[in-house]
Design a protein around this motif. Structure first.
Motif, short mmCIF file in Angstrom:
data_model
loop_
_atom_site.label_atom_id
_atom_site.label_comp_id
_atom_site.label_asym_id
_atom_site.label_seq_id
_atom_site.Cartn_x
_atom_site.Cartn_y
_atom_site.Cartn_z
N ARG A 96 33.50 11.74 72.28
CA ARG A 96 34.16 13.04 72.46
C ARG A 96 34.49 13.27 73.93
O ARG A 96 35.60 13.68 74.27
N VAL A 97 33.53 13.01 74.80
CA VAL A 97 33.73 13.22 76.24
C VAL A 97 34.84 12.33 76.78
O VAL A 97 35.64 12.75 77.64
N HIS A 98 34.92 11.11 76.26
CA HIS A 98 35.92 10.15 76.74
C HIS A 98 37.23 10.22 75.96
O HIS A 98 38.15 9.41 76.21
N GLY A 99 37.34 11.16 75.05
CA GLY A 99 38.59 11.35 74.31
C GLY A 99 38.92 10.21 73.36
O GLY A 99 40.11 9.90 73.13
N ILE A 100 37.90 9.57 72.80
CA ILE A 100 38.10 8.46 71.87
C ILE A 100 37.80 8.93 70.45
O ILE A 100 36.73 9.50 70.19
N LYS A 101 38.71 8.69 69.52
CA LYS A 101 38.48 9.05 68.12
C LYS A 101 37.63 7.98 67.44
O LYS A 101 37.79 6.78 67.73
N SER A 102 36.74 8.41 66.56
CA SER A 102 35.90 7.43 65.85
C SER A 102 36.74 6.45 65.04
O SER A 102 36.35 5.29 64.87
N SER A 103 37.89 6.91 64.57
CA SER A 103 38.79 6.03 63.78
C SER A 103 39.38 4.91 64.64
O SER A 103 39.89 3.92 64.10
N GLU A 104 39.30 5.07 65.96
CA GLU A 104 39.82 4.05 66.87
C GLU A 104 38.77 3.00 67.22
O GLU A 104 39.08 2.04 67.93
N VAL A 105 37.55 3.19 66.73
CA VAL A 105 36.44 2.30 67.09
C VAL A 105 36.20 1.31 65.95
O VAL A 105 35.81 1.71 64.84
N ASN A 106 36.41 0.04 66.22
CA ASN A 106 36.25 -1.00 65.21
C ASN A 106 34.77 -1.20 64.89
O ASN A 106 33.98 -1.57 65.75
N GLY A 107 34.37 -0.90 63.64
CA GLY A 107 32.98 -1.07 63.22
C GLY A 107 32.19 0.22 63.23
O GLY A 107 30.98 0.19 62.96
N TYR A 108 32.85 1.36 63.49
CA TYR A 108 32.14 2.63 63.61
C TYR A 108 31.29 2.94 62.38
O TYR A 108 30.20 3.51 62.49
N TYR A 109 31.76 2.57 61.20
CA TYR A 109 31.04 2.95 59.97
C TYR A 109 30.04 1.89 59.50
O TYR A 109 29.42 2.05 58.46
N ARG A 110 29.86 0.83 60.27
CA ARG A 110 28.83 -0.17 59.96
C ARG A 110 27.54 0.29 60.63
O ARG A 110 27.50 0.50 61.85
N GLU A 111 26.46 0.45 59.87
CA GLU A 111 25.26 1.09 60.39
C GLU A 111 24.01 0.23 60.22
O GLU A 111 23.90 -0.53 59.27
N GLU A 112 23.09 0.39 61.17
CA GLU A 112 21.72 -0.10 61.07
C GLU A 112 20.80 1.06 61.40
O GLU A 112 21.25 2.10 61.91
N THR A 113 19.50 0.91 61.13
CA THR A 113 18.61 2.07 61.19
C THR A 113 17.53 2.01 62.27
O THR A 113 16.59 2.79 62.22
N SER A 114 17.67 1.12 63.25
CA SER A 114 16.71 1.11 64.35
C SER A 114 17.31 0.38 65.54
O SER A 114 18.30 -0.36 65.41
N HIS A 115 16.72 0.60 66.72
CA HIS A 115 17.17 -0.10 67.92
C HIS A 115 17.03 -1.61 67.74
O HIS A 115 17.90 -2.39 68.17
N LEU A 116 15.93 -2.04 67.12
CA LEU A 116 15.69 -3.48 66.95
C LEU A 116 16.71 -4.13 66.04
O LEU A 116 17.17 -5.25 66.32
N THR A 117 17.08 -3.46 64.94
CA THR A 117 18.06 -4.07 64.03
C THR A 117 19.46 -4.07 64.65
O THR A 117 20.25 -4.98 64.38
N ILE A 118 19.76 -3.09 65.48
CA ILE A 118 21.03 -3.10 66.20
C ILE A 118 21.08 -4.27 67.18
O ILE A 118 22.05 -5.05 67.22
N ALA A 119 20.02 -4.42 67.98
CA ALA A 119 19.96 -5.52 68.94
C ALA A 119 20.01 -6.87 68.23
O ALA A 119 20.66 -7.82 68.70
N SER A 120 19.34 -6.96 67.09
CA SER A 120 19.35 -8.21 66.32
C SER A 120 20.73 -8.53 65.79
O SER A 120 21.13 -9.70 65.70
N ALA A 121 21.49 -7.49 65.41
CA ALA A 121 22.86 -7.71 64.93
C ALA A 121 23.73 -8.29 66.04
O ALA A 121 24.60 -9.14 65.79
N ILE A 122 23.52 -7.83 67.27
CA ILE A 122 24.27 -8.38 68.41
C ILE A 122 23.85 -9.83 68.66
O ILE A 122 24.69 -10.72 68.88
N ALA A 123 22.54 -10.09 68.60
CA ALA A 123 22.05 -11.46 68.80
C ALA A 123 22.60 -12.39 67.72
O ALA A 123 22.87 -13.57 67.99
N GLY A 124 22.76 -11.88 66.51
CA GLY A 124 23.29 -12.67 65.40
C GLY A 124 24.80 -12.72 65.36
O GLY A 124 25.38 -13.22 64.38
N GLU A 125 25.45 -12.18 66.39
CA GLU A 125 26.92 -12.19 66.53
C GLU A 125 27.63 -11.50 65.37
O GLU A 125 28.73 -11.88 64.98
#
Length: 310
Positions: free
Chosen positions: A205-234
């Motif tokens: 919101r602050v940067h004037g970016i719409k969520s629809s413009e963000v690729n992957g916005y609706y793909r979710e994980e439920t913890s910091h560790l699972t998010i970091a693991s998703a990045i590690a797993g490419e």
């Protein structure tokens, strides 16, 4: 194994009753559903769950009938702590050892969801890291709005760096929030109601970016560790989270904001002693040392009252 030997985890009870885990903790807190601890995990016996269900079917009393022989002289008071940071386990341990008889129950729910649960009287203490883009501050604006009508106290627990997880070597040269809507970048998001999700949405919101413009916005994980693991797993190029999870998983971290992680309690006559006990624990050298040893936490303001209503 007989039915008398079968027990369920809180997650299993919630699934069987088709309710949330917070609802199950609320039943335990009100002594409507007997439970006991095995290590760090709460368990409910099958027979107690069936008795509870039968009472509800017949419209009978939902309080748990107990004989004098079955209760100790002092009944520990269930105290529900909602939040996800591992440091909360240290606080729960100290509360359990304190003079006030408490049985801490941990609920691993996101910040905004936790605060709403507190409003609905489903938990006793919540931990928050909710960024407000209009003021550039953490937590207080949300607590004021959601706990309107309640006297409350906000105490700092710790501070920590939040930012972006990227692949090691940062091959796409990601630098900050402005890169979130790049066509060649895919993110993985946190669930709605989590502090990290609020941080992302406010920064968009602050940067004037719409969520629809963000690729992957609706793909979710439920913890910091699972998010970091998703990045590690490419599985994605960017994830939002805290520094500690990046070090645990082994991905690169871009620090963008120092977030304040606070504790909130509603002030009631019956929990005056508990609030004082929490203040004493957070101000103690032992607690600060334990948090410091976990690494990646700033304890400069730990125990400081950040806001209080009367």
């Amino acid at each position: 194994m007989s039915d008398n030997d079968v027990s369920y985890t809180i997650e299993e009870v919630a699934s069987l009753l088709k309710v949330s885990k917070l609802t199950v903790y609320d039943l335990i807190k009100k002594n409507e559903l007997p439970s006991y601890r095995v290590g760090r995990q709460m368990r409910v016996d099958m027979k107690d769950l069936e008795e509870y269900k039968n009472r509800k079917k017949t419209g009978g009393s939902i309080r748990v009938p107990v004989s004098k022989q079955s209760i100790p002289e002092i009944q520990p008071k269930s105290f529900v702590i909602s939040g996800q940071d591992l440091a909360l386990d240290l606080l729960a341990k100290q509360l359990e050892k304190g003079e006030t008889e408490l049985r801490p129950l941990r609920v691993y729910s996101g910040s905004l969801n936790s605060l709403i649960s507190m409003y609905n009287n489903q938990c006793d203490l919540v931990s928050l890291h909710l960024f407000d883009g209009d003021t550039g501050t953490y937590n207080i604006p949300y607590v004021k709005k959601i706990l309107t009508g309640f006297p409350f106290i906000v105490i700092n627990f710790l501070s920590r760096w939040a930012g972006l997880y990227v692949k090691n070597g940062n091959p796409k040269n990601i630098k900050g929030w402005a890169d979130l809507n790049r066509e060649d970048v895919k993110i993985i998001n946190r669930e709605r109601g989590s502090g990290a999700r609020i941080l992302l949405d406010e920064q968009l919101r602050v940067h004037g970016i719409k969520s629809s413009e963000v690729n992957g916005y609706y793909r979710e994980e439920t913890s910091h560790l699972t998010i970091a693991s998703a990045i590690a797993g490419e599985k994605a190029d960017i994830g939002i989270g805290i520094e500690k999870a990046a070090k645990i998983v082994g991905v690169e971290f871009i620090p963008l904001i120092k977030e304040r992680y606070d504790l909130v309690l509603i002030k009631r006559e019956e929990n005056k002693d508990i609030i004082q006990q929490i203040k004493d624990i957070l101000s103690s050298g032992e607690m600060k040392k334990d948090i410091h040893l976990m690494g990646d936490y700033d304890i400069t303001e730990t125990g400081k009252v950040m806001y209080e209503t009367f």
